[in-house]
Design a protein around this motif. Structure first.
Motif, PDB file in Angstrom:
ATOM      1  N   ARG A  66       2.190 -28.434  36.337  1.00 32.98           N
ATOM      2  CA  ARG A  66       1.434 -27.178  36.243  1.00 32.98           C
ATOM      3  C   ARG A  66       2.403 -26.032  35.950  1.00 32.98           C
ATOM      4  N   VAL A  67       1.862 -24.909  35.488  1.00 34.29           N
ATOM      5  CA  VAL A  67       2.677 -23.694  35.357  1.00 34.29           C
ATOM      6  C   VAL A  67       2.881 -23.137  36.771  1.00 34.29           C
ATOM      7  N   GLN A  68       4.133 -22.853  37.115  1.00 34.23           N
ATOM      8  CA  GLN A  68       4.481 -22.421  38.477  1.00 34.23           C
ATOM      9  C   GLN A  68       4.251 -20.907  38.598  1.00 34.23           C
ATOM     10  N   LYS A  69       2.983 -20.558  38.699  1.00 35.63           N
ATOM     11  CA  LYS A  69       2.594 -19.140  38.704  1.00 35.63           C
ATOM     12  C   LYS A  69       3.376 -18.331  39.756  1.00 35.63           C
ATOM     13  N   GLU A  70       3.566 -18.941  40.919  1.00 36.57           N
ATOM     14  CA  GLU A  70       4.204 -18.209  42.023  1.00 36.57           C
ATOM     15  C   GLU A  70       5.664 -17.853  41.747  1.00 36.57           C
ATOM     16  N   ARG A  71       6.246 -18.461  40.713  1.00 33.29           N
ATOM     17  CA  ARG A  71       7.661 -18.174  40.436  1.00 33.29           C
ATOM     18  C   ARG A  71       7.853 -17.140  39.321  1.00 33.29           C
ATOM     19  N   PHE A  72       6.755 -16.675  38.735  1.00 35.11           N
ATOM     20  CA  PHE A  72       6.892 -15.607  37.749  1.00 35.11           C
ATOM     21  C   PHE A  72       7.383 -14.351  38.487  1.00 35.11           C
ATOM     22  N   PRO A  73       8.274 -13.587  37.844  1.00 32.64           N
ATOM     23  CA  PRO A  73       8.871 -12.454  38.560  1.00 32.64           C
ATOM     24  C   PRO A  73       7.860 -11.380  38.970  1.00 32.64           C
ATOM     25  N   SER A  74       6.725 -11.257  38.241  1.00 28.28           N
ATOM     26  CA  SER A  74       5.732 -10.231  38.611  1.00 28.28           C
ATOM     27  C   SER A  74       4.357 -10.649  38.089  1.00 28.28           C
ATOM     28  N   GLU A  75       3.328  -9.956  38.575  1.00 23.74           N
ATOM     29  CA  GLU A  75       1.964 -10.207  38.118  1.00 23.74           C
ATOM     30  C   GLU A  75       1.875  -9.889  36.618  1.00 23.74           C
ATOM     31  N   ASP A  76       2.606  -8.852  36.191  1.00 29.98           N
ATOM     32  CA  ASP A  76       2.619  -8.463  34.775  1.00 29.98           C
ATOM     33  C   ASP A  76       3.142  -9.604  33.907  1.00 29.98           C
ATOM     34  N   ALA A  77       4.245 -10.209  34.367  1.00 31.46           N
ATOM     35  CA  ALA A  77       4.854 -11.301  33.591  1.00 31.46           C
ATOM     36  C   ALA A  77       3.859 -12.460  33.465  1.00 31.46           C
ATOM     37  N   TRP A  78       3.118 -12.706  34.543  1.00 26.02           N
ATOM     38  CA  TRP A  78       2.103 -13.768  34.527  1.00 26.02           C
ATOM     39  C   TRP A  78       0.990 -13.433  33.532  1.00 26.02           C
ATOM     40  N   GLN A  79       0.520 -12.162  33.566  1.00 23.54           N
ATOM     41  CA  GLN A  79      -0.540 -11.731  32.640  1.00 23.54           C
ATOM     42  C   GLN A  79      -0.079 -11.871  31.192  1.00 23.54           C
TER      43      GLN A  79
END
Ligand code: NCD
Length: 412
Positions: free
Chosen positions: A289-302
């Motif tokens: 899966r994509v490790q959403k929790e390891r993205f540096p910020s919510e913006d980076a995830w978006q």
């Protein structure tokens, strides 16, 4: 065994606990929220405490490198223990032997000593999962030209395999450890003068989540070390293999391990006329899966979400199944039964996944293709693998083998 888990876990913690219990041991579940961690106690001090009461410390932590810190702390404690605490540890030993604790009289690990197992450190490594993954591959092979008769633990069972890793390779620690484990397998299987690689590993990731160069280099180094160990040589080989080279269509082969980088569209679209697409070449498809929790910020995830939906929408017509499924998934890739059909996947192809999944492998896959859906059995293979690992670490394998022989005798 103490389970020092500072990050969520279902499979890893439960399988370690079940494995220890099945071996006759006891388990202490450390709960961060009710521990002195909330008073500000450092990781090192917590570890010094828990190692005092444990033979095995299993650690999961959100930071890469944390398991190494824990191991360093435990190493110091082990040294001190052997110098200072031996008389008391000896008393404990006599005491437990009287109670019929045969494990304590025969095991290689001295009393008062503790071993550390890394159950995942941030975006770093997850080595026991890699062992589970390789073991699953060995157990799941059915009717390939490699004879079933080869014992399970023989790496030759994977000779000539193509393993495709699909997903988040930037943050996915299981893929970091698995790439290196597969390097060892390839090295052990490589033979001088081989025309074909012993093992091909293809990294398929969204461009933002590509496999880090240092892991590709480490996998090549593992292959070289594996080949050297087999040949019993002590030569130091330079196993440099950079990501740029690995992105060439044929990949780069070092000591039997061929590493390639491919686009998601390559799963179902043929690179040249007459050449099967990547899925058709693949023996094991390892999805994460994509490790959403390891993205540096919510913006980076978006931003990631934005970019995968655009890429999926603009994919070529030849990769239509891939792009349709990807467009409706938050990951940017999705392994549906239709995709496997379109890609003409081998009947023996197995899909592995360390789990948990989000939407990159839909429940429809195990519903329609239960044999291919090895991720459902991978969890049970994980129990057995971890039982073996704990027994080995505690030096209790002779006892386990004797028990096994007795059980087999009774079964006959
Ligand atoms: C993985 C992990 O924690 O790294 N899960 C596991 O241990 N089985 C994979 C993940 O969380 O995606």
């Amino acid at each position: 065994m103490t389970l020092l888990f500072l990050e969520p876990s279902t499979r890893t913690s439960s399988s370690f606990a079940a494995a220890m219990q099945r071996l006759g041991g006891a388990v202490n579940h450390f709960t961060p929220a009710t521990s002195s961690t909330v008073k500000g106690e450092s990781l090192e001090d917590t570890v010094r405490c828990l190692q005092s009461y444990s033979d095995v410390l299993v650690v999961r932590h959100p930071e890469a490198g944390a398991a190494a810190r824990v191991a360093a702390t435990v190493d110091l404690a082990n040294t001190e223990s052997s110098q200072m605490l031996q008389p008391l540890d000896m008393l404990h030993r006599v005491d437990s032997d009287k109670q019929g604790d045969c494990a304590s009289s025969q095991r290689a690990l001295p009393h008062g000593q503790c071993v550390v197992m890394n159950a995942g450190d941030g975006a770093g490594e997850h080595p026991t999962q890699a062992l589970v993954d390789v073991f699953t591959m060995l157990c799941e092979i059915t009717d390939r030209k490699q004879p079933r008769l080869l014992p399970l633990w023989r790496f030759e069972r994977l000779s000539g395999f193509t393993v495709t890793l699909l997903g988040d390779m930037k943050f996915g620690r299981t893929t970091h450890s698995l790439a290196q484990a597969l390097g060892t397998v390839a090295g052990a299987n490589s033979k001088d003068g081989d025309k074909e690689p012993a093992l091909t590993v293809v990294y398929v990731a969204p461009s933002e989540l590509a496999m880090p160069t240092d892991i590709i280099t480490a996998a090549a180094a593992a292959a070289t070390a594996g080949a050297d160990a087999k040949a019993n040589t002590k030569t130091k080989t330079n196993a440099k293999c950079d990501a740029v080279a690995a992105s060439s269509p044929n990949g780069v082969t070092v000591s039997g391990l061929c590493q390639r980088i491919a686009d998601i569209s390559a799963l179902t679209s043929a690179p040249k006329k007459g050449v099967p697409c990547l899925l058709a070449q693949t023996d094991v498809l390892y999805v994460t899966r994509v490790q959403k929790e390891r993205f540096p910020s919510e913006d980076a995830w978006q931003q990631y979400q934005q970019s995968v939906s655009t890429t999926a929408a603009s994919s070529s017509a030849s990769a239509v199944a891939a792009s349709q499924a990807a467009a409706s998934s938050s990951s940017g890739y999705c392994i549906t039964p239709e995709l496997l059909k379109q890609g003409e996947a081998k009947p023996t192809l197995r899909v592995l996944h360390p789990l948990p999944r989000v939407d990159e492998v839909p429940p429809a896959l195990e519903a329609t293709e239960p044999l291919r859906a090895a991720y459902m059995r991978q969890m049970r293979w994980g129990l057995y693998l971890r039982m073996a690992l704990i027994a080995e670490a505690l030096g209790a394998t002779d006892e386990i083998e004797a028990l096994y022989a007795r059980a087999m005798g009774q079964a006959e």
